[in-house]
Scaffold this active site. Structure first.
Site, short mmCIF file in Angstrom:
data_model
loop_
_atom_site.label_atom_id
_atom_site.label_comp_id
_atom_site.label_asym_id
_atom_site.label_seq_id
_atom_site.Cartn_x
_atom_site.Cartn_y
_atom_site.Cartn_z
N HIS A 109 -50.85 7.73 -24.04
CA HIS A 109 -51.19 6.36 -24.43
C HIS A 109 -52.69 6.17 -24.63
O HIS A 109 -53.09 5.36 -25.47
CB HIS A 109 -50.69 5.38 -23.36
CG HIS A 109 -49.25 5.03 -23.48
ND1 HIS A 109 -48.25 5.75 -22.85
CD2 HIS A 109 -48.62 4.04 -24.16
CE1 HIS A 109 -47.07 5.22 -23.14
NE2 HIS A 109 -47.26 4.18 -23.93
N ASN B 136 -38.85 1.78 -25.19
CA ASN B 136 -39.47 2.90 -25.90
C ASN B 136 -38.63 4.16 -25.72
O ASN B 136 -39.10 5.19 -25.23
CB ASN B 136 -40.90 3.11 -25.40
CG ASN B 136 -41.78 3.77 -26.46
OD1 ASN B 136 -41.30 4.19 -27.51
ND2 ASN B 136 -43.07 3.87 -26.18
#
Length: 484
Positions: A370, A339
């Site tokens: 998140h 990521n």
């Protein structure tokens, strides 16, 4: 005893819903891929003005959002317009703070609604992914605008200076950057100046001018094509999709806390199975991020320059490096190649700006971004501990193994095994989400990584970080400039 059947049932339901999401996602991204090729060929900077390119990218992005998420896409548009108001009305010294609080606050409210309204986010119209990407872009632009207008050049790092935005964008530029069809569904987050250079046709030339082409025998600048890079990335997405559909259901994470499995399986075998189920969870991320990268490349966006072999590189927006992930010999190397664009965002808006405890604050921000599932916080808090321990081991021990090739190879093998197991240990709660299975899992492996990390931090001396030294040097240089 009743926990495992419920977890397995939830895993099967989640797999079915993910498959539905995958079909919707694939259909939309394939359409975006075709639109991206058309955009590069027929709306290139030589055929269309910047305003036309901005308008097309924005309108198609809005259409994709409505197509995929229906009325829930309003959340994306509400957040975008709220922060456009902040960007134009807030004072420059505070613009990055206000934008960050509003964007992250709205994202957190939507994360909470996923748990209490939408049953842990298992719905086919889950809009949280695009909202997370837009949050990244909003805060990135706000910080870079603050750097460009509200700070002196001497106060900025070289990267901050390069990416600083010197004027507020127009509404069309702002909407195009946040809602363009190349990144509205799966990202990635890119820098505002890079995106504007792409729309205006300067993106590739800026990178090509860094090389002396006359010495290489060229009379003019070459015209690199992204077609080969797109085809290569599409092959990766196809393989990843096949692996996802075949492996993920066959190796559920919930099985690692099955009582029968725990009773009959030795400790080392459990660690081996943990590695297998973690590997089985990766292909869906490889698929989504590589396809998103291919869409941007097909539109002509993502050129990053020329490597030492003279090969054109199209990895400016790449979100992962699969080879470096699978061969990582340190926790840091693994994180840096997983990521990638989110890691870059965390560095630019948090790590480089945090007045204290940058590592801890960066992990906490990552967890908040998140979502609010307890498993995320177990993962990121564990990640802080393991990161600090791994850094201490590397700083204190690595140079002992550099004196000969056999020692270096031995060190790399050992650190590869430990890194892969540490990552599996850390991310298991991220997949299981809830508190009870997470605690049961950590008990089953005796909290060994937590204990080892604490012992390392207690026994090994903490050496000064390069970042702290650079900050001290930069401050000394700034003081010298001011005094003169």
């Amino acid at each position: 005893e009743r926990l495992l059947p419920l977890l397995l049932q939830e895993s099967q339901q989640l797999f079915c819903f993910v498959c539905l999401l995958q079909i919707n996602f694939v259909a939309c991204q394939l359409f975006a891929l075709l639109a991206a090729f058309w955009f590069r060929i027929y709306l290139s900077p030589s055929h269309a003005s910047s305003a036309v390119r901005h308008a097309f990218a924005t309108l198609f992005g809005i259409y994709f959002a409505v197509f995929c998420f229906g009325w829930y896409s309003l959340h994306l548009f509400i957040l975008v317009m709220m922060n456009y108001g902040i960007m134009n009305m807030a004072s420059i010294p505070n613009i990055h703070r206000y934008s960050f609080v509003v964007a992250m606050g709205y994202l957190m409210l939507c994360h909470i609604s996923r748990i209490y309204i939408f049953h842990y986010g298992i719905l086919t119209t889950d809009f949280s992914g695009p909202l997370m990407i837009i949050t990244q872009k909003i805060t990135t632009l706000a910080c870079q605008l603050h750097d460009g207008i509200g700070r002196q050049a001497e106060e900025l790092t070289a990267e901050q200076n390069r990416l600083a935005v010197k004027s507020r964008p127009s509404l069309l530029e702002y909407l195009s950057y946040l809602l363009n069809f190349m990144s509205i569904i799966a990202g990635p987050c890119s820098n505002y100046k890079d995106y504007i250079a792409f729309i205006e046709g300067r993106h590739v030339h800026m990178k090509l001018l860094e090389v002396n082409w006359k010495q290489k025998g060229y009379d003019r600048l070459p015209d690199p094509s992204p077609t080969a890079a797109v085809m290569y990335k599409l092959c990766i997405t196809l393989v990843s999709l096949i692996l996802f559909l075949t492996l993920t259901k066959s190796f559920p994470m919930a099985y690692i806390i099955d009582n029968e499995f725990l009773d009959k399986t030795p400790f080392l075998s459990r660690l081996g199975y943990l590695y297998i189920v973690t590997q089985a969870a990766k292909p869906k991320y490889y698929f989504a991020w590589t396809l998103a990268d291919a869409v941007n490349n097909a539109a002509g966006y993502g050129f990053s320059g020329v490597d030492e072999r003279g090969t054109f590189r199209w990895d400016l927006l790449s979100n992962l490096n699969i080879w470096n992930i699978e061969t990582a010999t340190s926790f840091k190397m693994y994180i840096e190649n997983w990521n990638i664009q989110t890691a870059a965002w965390l560095k630019r808006v948090c790590y480089d700006r945090a007045p204290w405890y940058p590592t801890a604050l960066t992990f906490i921000l990552s967890a908040l971004w998140h979502g609010i599932y307890p498993g995320y916080y177990f993962t990121f808090l564990t990640g802080i501990l393991i990161t600090l321990a791994a850094r201490a081991i590397r700083n204190n021990c690595r140079y002992y193994f550099l004196s000969s090739v056999p020692l270096k190879i031995t060190y790399d093998i050992v650190t590869w095994v430990v890194t892969q197991l540490a990552v599996c240990y850390t991310v298991a709660p991220f997949v299981m989400l809830a508190v009870e299975p997470t605690i049961k899992f950590y008990k089953s492996v005796y909290f060994h990584m937590h204990i080892l990390s604490i012992l390392v931090l207690l026994l090994l001396p903490i050496r000064p970080q390069a970042r702290s030294l650079r900050r001290a040097q930069n401050q000394a240089m700034l003081n010298s400039v001011k005094s003169k």
